[in-house]
Design an enzyme around this catalytic site. Structure first.
Site, PDB file in Angstrom:
ATOM      1  N   LYS A 110      35.255  28.339  42.397  1.00  0.00           N
ATOM      2  CA  LYS A 110      33.793  28.046  42.297  1.00  0.00           C
ATOM      3  C   LYS A 110      33.177  27.641  40.867  1.00  0.00           C
ATOM      4  CE  LYS A 110      32.159  30.365  46.571  1.00  0.00           C
ATOM      5  NZ  LYS A 110      31.240  31.422  47.171  1.00  0.00           N
ATOM      6  N   ASP A 155      25.368  28.889  49.060  1.00  0.00           N
ATOM      7  CA  ASP A 155      25.420  30.091  49.602  1.00  0.00           C
ATOM      8  C   ASP A 155      23.851  30.807  49.484  1.00  0.00           C
ATOM      9  OD1 ASP A 155      28.035  30.609  49.941  1.00  0.00           O
ATOM     10  OD2 ASP A 155      28.437  31.088  47.819  1.00  0.00           O
TER      11      ASP A 155
HETATM   12  P1  NAP Z   1      33.080  38.362  42.461  1.00  0.00           P
HETATM   13  O1  NAP Z   1      32.557  37.159  41.570  1.00  0.00           O
HETATM   14  O2  NAP Z   1      34.491  38.626  42.279  1.00  0.00           O
HETATM   15  O3  NAP Z   1      32.335  39.392  42.095  1.00  0.00           O
HETATM   16  C1  NAP Z   1      32.576  40.542  42.203  1.00  0.00           C
HETATM   17  C2  NAP Z   1      31.529  41.924  41.941  1.00  0.00           C
HETATM   18  O4  NAP Z   1      31.889  42.926  42.563  1.00  0.00           O
HETATM   19  C3  NAP Z   1      31.317  42.019  40.570  1.00  0.00           C
HETATM   20  O5  NAP Z   1      30.119  42.694  40.255  1.00  0.00           O
HETATM   21  C4  NAP Z   1      32.167  43.436  40.316  1.00  0.00           C
HETATM   22  O6  NAP Z   1      32.073  44.411  39.253  1.00  0.00           O
HETATM   23  C5  NAP Z   1      32.088  44.043  41.814  1.00  0.00           C
HETATM   24  N1  NAP Z   1      33.301  44.853  42.122  1.00  0.00           N
HETATM   25  C6  NAP Z   1      34.503  44.334  42.360  1.00  0.00           C
HETATM   26  N2  NAP Z   1      35.284  45.485  42.675  1.00  0.00           N
HETATM   27  C7  NAP Z   1      34.461  46.604  42.602  1.00  0.00           C
HETATM   28  C8  NAP Z   1      34.971  47.881  42.935  1.00  0.00           C
HETATM   29  N3  NAP Z   1      35.919  48.227  43.212  1.00  0.00           N
HETATM   30  N4  NAP Z   1      33.904  48.724  42.558  1.00  0.00           N
HETATM   31  C9  NAP Z   1      32.632  48.465  42.308  1.00  0.00           C
HETATM   32  N5  NAP Z   1      32.280  47.057  42.015  1.00  0.00           N
HETATM   33  C10 NAP Z   1      33.192  46.338  42.146  1.00  0.00           C
HETATM   34  O7  NAP Z   1      32.917  37.974  43.905  1.00  0.00           O
HETATM   35  P2  NAP Z   1      31.912  37.019  44.626  1.00  0.00           P
HETATM   36  O8  NAP Z   1      32.353  35.571  44.861  1.00  0.00           O
HETATM   37  O9  NAP Z   1      30.572  37.380  44.037  1.00  0.00           O
HETATM   38  O10 NAP Z   1      31.961  37.662  46.259  1.00  0.00           O
HETATM   39  C11 NAP Z   1      31.782  39.175  46.340  1.00  0.00           C
HETATM   40  C12 NAP Z   1      31.675  39.248  47.963  1.00  0.00           C
HETATM   41  O11 NAP Z   1      30.651  38.630  48.631  1.00  0.00           O
HETATM   42  C13 NAP Z   1      32.965  38.880  48.889  1.00  0.00           C
HETATM   43  O12 NAP Z   1      33.317  40.089  49.680  1.00  0.00           O
HETATM   44  C14 NAP Z   1      32.662  37.638  49.417  1.00  0.00           C
HETATM   45  O13 NAP Z   1      33.510  37.574  50.765  1.00  0.00           O
HETATM   46  C15 NAP Z   1      31.185  37.979  49.785  1.00  0.00           C
HETATM   47  N6  NAP Z   1      30.650  36.725  50.150  1.00  0.00           N
HETATM   48  C16 NAP Z   1      30.021  36.362  51.575  1.00  0.00           C
HETATM   49  C17 NAP Z   1      29.580  35.343  51.573  1.00  0.00           C
HETATM   50  C18 NAP Z   1      28.876  34.996  52.968  1.00  0.00           C
HETATM   51  O14 NAP Z   1      28.595  33.965  53.185  1.00  0.00           O
HETATM   52  N7  NAP Z   1      28.658  36.093  54.002  1.00  0.00           N
HETATM   53  C19 NAP Z   1      29.252  34.147  50.690  1.00  0.00           C
HETATM   54  C20 NAP Z   1      29.967  34.609  49.384  1.00  0.00           C
HETATM   55  C21 NAP Z   1      30.458  35.644  48.958  1.00  0.00           C
HETATM   56  P3  NAP Z   1      32.250  44.164  37.899  1.00  0.00           P
HETATM   57  O15 NAP Z   1      31.445  43.169  37.186  1.00  0.00           O
HETATM   58  O16 NAP Z   1      32.270  45.442  37.233  1.00  0.00           O
HETATM   59  O17 NAP Z   1      33.662  43.527  37.835  1.00  0.00           O
END
Ligand code: NAP
Length: 276
Positions: A65, A101
């Protein structure tokens, strides 16, 4: 035959083909939408291949992305602000990047709360999804948006990118726990609690006040442990399904000019999700 797809790695789990095949069917468009596995290191080659194939548009998911931005011919202002592209349109020989999004999130949120004016909001997480959520809320006349994250430095970076002073604070998860009763709306944007780690919780909800709106972006499972607990505490809850459908509908509109109805796509998707 119009060609569409979604690129990512891994890509097997993607529900986008189910949604977009339904949109294509209902719009009477003869087209295909396929999962396209492109490893992180092959993104540039992958984009060239899609160009040669004559693809009309595609979605972009993890891990591409952000990395795709410099490889596109043009990027829409919202996607630049969010720093992530999830939709690419082929137009007049150019690949143009967008982010749907934030749009999907706001549409979904407005199914539970019509007017966001004056709301006090906490976002959990500071990744790509959190940036889309923050940026779209920022434009909605809300009172404040605090960001709590495991790594507080990433929360600081996120709010530093957008907000004027005194509008947002970066919090540790412990700080959010202590102040949870101050918020009208809490949005969970981390992958914590997502299948298969369904028993994990990003934060305890002991201090949640009744009537708070709690939105978890996760849709697999449909009800995370976080949402189940919030419901028990008397919260109004929303999972990630509507956001997923609305962001997909916006991508489809960008490709075809047609704003599809999401209800039959929802039915198809629910069938796939049953048991997850
Ligand atoms: P990302 O960029 O990898 O962001 C991950 C975030 O989660 C970071 O802030 C990270 O913290 C935190 N994190 C990861 N593992 C953790 C843990 N074990 N404990 C505490 N914090 C943790 O991911 P993303 O693209 O933002 O996506 C995140 C979620 O949103 C996913 O589940 C995705 O499926 C969902 N999503 C849903 C939609 C929808 O249409 N419903 C659309 C987009 C995304 P750090 O900064 O400390 O690493």
């Amino acid at each position: 035959m119009d060609r569409y797809g979604v690129i990512g790695d891994p890509i097997d789990h993607s529900l986008s083909p189910v949604i977009h095949h339904q949109f294509l069917f209902e719009a009477n468009i003869e087209g295909e939408y396929r999962k396209i596995l492109i490893p992180r290191s092959d993104l540039e080659k992958g984009i060239q291949m899609l160009r040669r194939e004559g693809i009309k548009g595609f979605n972009v998911t993890i891990p591409h992305k952000e990395a795709i931005i410099p490889l596109l011919d043009e990027v829409d202002e919202t996607a630049i602000q969010i720093g992530a592209v999830n939709t690419v349109v082929y137009k007049n020989g150019k690949f143009i990047g967008y982010n749907t999004d934030g749009y999907g999130f706001i549409r979904a949120l407005k199914t539970v709360v019509k007017n966001l004016t004056g709301m006090k909001i906490a976002v959990i997480g500071a990744g790509g999804a959190a940036r889309a959520v923050y940026f779209s809320l920022y434009k909605e006349n809300v009172e404040r948006i605090d960001v709590a994250n495991r790594t507080i430095e990433n929360a600081r970076r996120l709010i530093g990118k957008y907000s004027p002073e005194n509008f947002s604070e970066a919090l540790s998860l412990e700080q959010l726990y202590d102040r949870m009763g101050n918020y009208d709306l809490i949005i969970q944007t981390t992958p914590v609690g997502m299948y298969p780690n369904v028993h994990e919780l990003p934060i305890s909800l002991n201090c949640l006040k009744k009537g708070t709106i709690v939105f978890d972006l996760i849709y697999r499972p449909l009800e995370t442990e976080f949402l189940a607990l919030a419901k028990k505490k008397g919260a109004i809850v929303e999972n990630g399904i509507n956001m997923l459908l609305y962001q997909a509908a916006r991508s489809f509109w960008l490709w075809t000019g047609i704003d599809p109805d999401i209800e039959s796509a929802r039915k198809k998707m629910m069938k796939q999700l049953k048991g997850a």
